[in-house]
Design a protein around this motif. Structure first.
Motif, PDB file in Angstrom:
ATOM      1  N   GLY A 209      32.236 -16.601  12.309  1.00  0.00           N
ATOM      2  CA  GLY A 209      32.028 -17.261  13.597  1.00  0.00           C
ATOM      3  C   GLY A 209      30.556 -17.499  13.878  1.00  0.00           C
ATOM      4  O   GLY A 209      30.160 -18.568  14.347  1.00  0.00           O
ATOM      5  N   VAL A 210      29.728 -16.490  13.582  1.00  0.00           N
ATOM      6  CA  VAL A 210      28.288 -16.628  13.776  1.00  0.00           C
ATOM      7  C   VAL A 210      27.734 -17.739  12.881  1.00  0.00           C
ATOM      8  O   VAL A 210      26.923 -18.567  13.312  1.00  0.00           O
ATOM      9  N   ILE A 211      28.166 -17.751  11.620  1.00  0.00           N
ATOM     10  CA  ILE A 211      27.704 -18.789  10.681  1.00  0.00           C
ATOM     11  C   ILE A 211      28.108 -20.177  11.176  1.00  0.00           C
ATOM     12  O   ILE A 211      27.326 -21.137  11.113  1.00  0.00           O
ATOM     13  N   ALA A 212      29.333 -20.301  11.689  1.00  0.00           N
ATOM     14  CA  ALA A 212      29.810 -21.595  12.183  1.00  0.00           C
ATOM     15  C   ALA A 212      28.969 -22.077  13.350  1.00  0.00           C
ATOM     16  O   ALA A 212      28.604 -23.267  13.431  1.00  0.00           O
ATOM     17  N   ILE A 213      28.624 -21.175  14.273  1.00  0.00           N
ATOM     18  CA  ILE A 213      27.820 -21.569  15.434  1.00  0.00           C
ATOM     19  C   ILE A 213      26.389 -21.875  15.016  1.00  0.00           C
ATOM     20  O   ILE A 213      25.758 -22.803  15.548  1.00  0.00           O
ATOM     21  N   LEU A 214      25.874 -21.125  14.063  1.00  0.00           N
ATOM     22  CA  LEU A 214      24.541 -21.437  13.533  1.00  0.00           C
ATOM     23  C   LEU A 214      24.516 -22.833  12.923  1.00  0.00           C
ATOM     24  O   LEU A 214      23.565 -23.600  13.124  1.00  0.00           O
ATOM     25  N   PHE A 215      25.556 -23.177  12.180  1.00  0.00           N
ATOM     26  CA  PHE A 215      25.652 -24.519  11.602  1.00  0.00           C
ATOM     27  C   PHE A 215      25.649 -25.574  12.704  1.00  0.00           C
ATOM     28  O   PHE A 215      24.946 -26.593  12.603  1.00  0.00           O
ATOM     29  N   SER A 216      26.416 -25.327  13.761  1.00  0.00           N
ATOM     30  CA  SER A 216      26.464 -26.276  14.872  1.00  0.00           C
ATOM     31  C   SER A 216      25.081 -26.473  15.484  1.00  0.00           C
ATOM     32  O   SER A 216      24.641 -27.614  15.713  1.00  0.00           O
TER      33      SER A 216
ATOM     34  N   LEU B  21      31.832 -32.561  13.067  1.00  0.00           N
ATOM     35  CA  LEU B  21      31.819 -31.245  12.412  1.00  0.00           C
ATOM     36  C   LEU B  21      31.137 -30.193  13.271  1.00  0.00           C
ATOM     37  O   LEU B  21      31.562 -29.034  13.316  1.00  0.00           O
ATOM     38  N   GLY B  22      30.052 -30.582  13.949  1.00  0.00           N
ATOM     39  CA  GLY B  22      29.327 -29.625  14.787  1.00  0.00           C
ATOM     40  C   GLY B  22      30.214 -29.020  15.858  1.00  0.00           C
ATOM     41  O   GLY B  22      30.248 -27.797  16.047  1.00  0.00           O
ATOM     42  N   TYR B  23      30.957 -29.872  16.560  1.00  0.00           N
ATOM     43  CA  TYR B  23      31.810 -29.357  17.632  1.00  0.00           C
ATOM     44  C   TYR B  23      33.039 -28.636  17.093  1.00  0.00           C
ATOM     45  O   TYR B  23      33.527 -27.681  17.709  1.00  0.00           O
ATOM     46  N   LEU B  24      33.554 -29.069  15.939  1.00  0.00           N
ATOM     47  CA  LEU B  24      34.663 -28.338  15.339  1.00  0.00           C
ATOM     48  C   LEU B  24      34.235 -26.921  14.967  1.00  0.00           C
ATOM     49  O   LEU B  24      34.945 -25.944  15.227  1.00  0.00           O
ATOM     50  N   CYS B  25      33.048 -26.807  14.344  1.00  0.00           N
ATOM     51  CA  CYS B  25      32.546 -25.481  13.962  1.00  0.00           C
ATOM     52  C   CYS B  25      32.234 -24.632  15.193  1.00  0.00           C
ATOM     53  O   CYS B  25      32.450 -23.419  15.188  1.00  0.00           O
ATOM     54  N   PHE B  26      31.734 -25.272  16.247  1.00  0.00           N
ATOM     55  CA  PHE B  26      31.436 -24.519  17.464  1.00  0.00           C
ATOM     56  C   PHE B  26      32.728 -23.951  18.057  1.00  0.00           C
ATOM     57  O   PHE B  26      32.772 -22.791  18.486  1.00  0.00           O
ATOM     58  N   GLY B  27      33.799 -24.757  18.069  1.00  0.00           N
ATOM     59  CA  GLY B  27      35.075 -24.258  18.557  1.00  0.00           C
ATOM     60  C   GLY B  27      35.622 -23.141  17.688  1.00  0.00           C
ATOM     61  O   GLY B  27      36.160 -22.150  18.187  1.00  0.00           O
ATOM     62  N   PHE B  28      35.459 -23.283  16.353  1.00  0.00           N
ATOM     63  CA  PHE B  28      35.868 -22.227  15.419  1.00  0.00           C
ATOM     64  C   PHE B  28      35.109 -20.936  15.719  1.00  0.00           C
ATOM     65  O   PHE B  28      35.688 -19.848  15.766  1.00  0.00           O
TER      66      PHE B  28
END
Length: 309
Positions: free
Chosen positions: A8-15, A233-240
């Motif tokens: 989850g942290v990695i996904a938000i960092l990507f966003s 992708l940014g918002y999808l990863c942020f939701g993830f």
């Protein structure tokens, strides 16, 4: 094997990182207007979000109809936001446009809750707001006094105004989506419907202003990148990430976005901000930290339950 929290942290960092690239990416298509960039990014990306959540949206159609006022308000804010945000970066520079928009959003969000939900503002909010407002004033003053003609010093005040409008609309669509969720709607449905309808509202803007995207492969690549990577992708990863990380932690992680935007603006675009401006940037970041870092329990116990931090 990494835990769900770590992913989850990695996904938000990507966003946060890909969101921070938008201003620099837009500069690679100088012939494309800010309106076209914003319409492509939020219009196409928003519709793509709606398609991903299509089944849930269809199942919740009657609930969406019951909350159509919130949906339309949020969608209009989604449509205005990218036009103001990319306009601010085009007129005032990537660093200032990003910092003003992101710095004003939490302040304006609290004001919206105060006016519409009657949520009392806390002393913590007042302190953060004062620091943030001083920081934004320093940024505007520093850039106006500088000789960076490449950015256009005369256009900085208008850029700051557009950044503030961007912050207001960001706060408004976040508020409306949250109200829909509090009304029992799934987050994916609320966000997908809001961004999808906002994307539909932006399609006429894209049709009128988007011809330069077809003028060169570079322009087309910028449009595709903005719609697919930061927006979709940014918002999808942020939701993830939000499903696995506390919202307060996610908010802190996204403070990386203006840092990435400023670094890329300096390294890639050669933007320079005077020392006074960097003091302002630091004050805006401090403001965001004050408004988003969780209050220790012993301090929170002294705070009224209906206060906004």
């Amino acid at each position: 094997m990494m835990s769900g929290h770590a992913w989850g942290v990695i996904a938000i960092l990507f966003s946060a990182v890909v969101w921070g690239t938008t201003g620099t990416a837009a500069r690679f298509a100088p012939d494309v207007s800010a309106a076209a960039i914003g319409a492509a990014a939020m219009g196409i990306g928003g519709i793509a979000q709606a398609l991903v959540a299509a089944r849930g949206i269809v199942r919740a159609r009657w609930m969406l109809w019951d909350q159509r006022g919130l949906l339309i308000a949020g969608a209009l804010a989604v449509a205005i936001y990218p036009l103001a945000f990319y306009g601010a970066m085009r007129l005032a520079g990537v660093t200032i446009g990003t910092v003003i928009t992101l710095g004003s959003a939490p302040l304006l969000s609290a004001l919206i809750e105060y006016l519409l939900d009657r949520v009392r503002l806390s002393r913590r909010w007042a302190i953060g707001a004062l620091i943030g407002l001083i920081g934004m004033a320093l940024i505007c003053s520093a850039e106006s006094l500088s000789q960076h003609e490449a950015i256009g010093g005369d256009s900085v005040p208008l850029g700051v105004l557009l950044g503030t409008i961007g912050g207001l609309t960001y706060a408004l669509y976040s508020w409306s989506a949250r109200k829909m969720m509090l009304g029992g709607m799934r987050s994916s449905v609320a966000m997908g419907a809001t961004f999808g309808l906002g994307g539909v509202f932006l399609l006429p803007v894209l049709l009128v202003t988007g011809a330069p995207f077809l003028a060169s492969w570079t322009n087309a690549a910028v449009g595709i990148y903005m719609a697919v990577v930061p927006m979709f992708l940014g918002y999808l990863c942020f939701g993830f990430g939000l499903a696995r990380v506390a919202a307060s932690t996610a908010t802190i992680i996204t403070l990386l976005e203006p840092v990435v935007a400023a670094l890329l603006a300096m390294i890639v675009l050669g933007e320079r901000l005077p020392a006074l401006g960097w003091i302002g940037v630091a004050m805006v970041v401090i403001c965001l930290v004050i408004l988003t870092v969780p209050v220790p329990l012993r301090l929170a116990a002294r705070t009224a339950p209906r206060e906004v931090a």
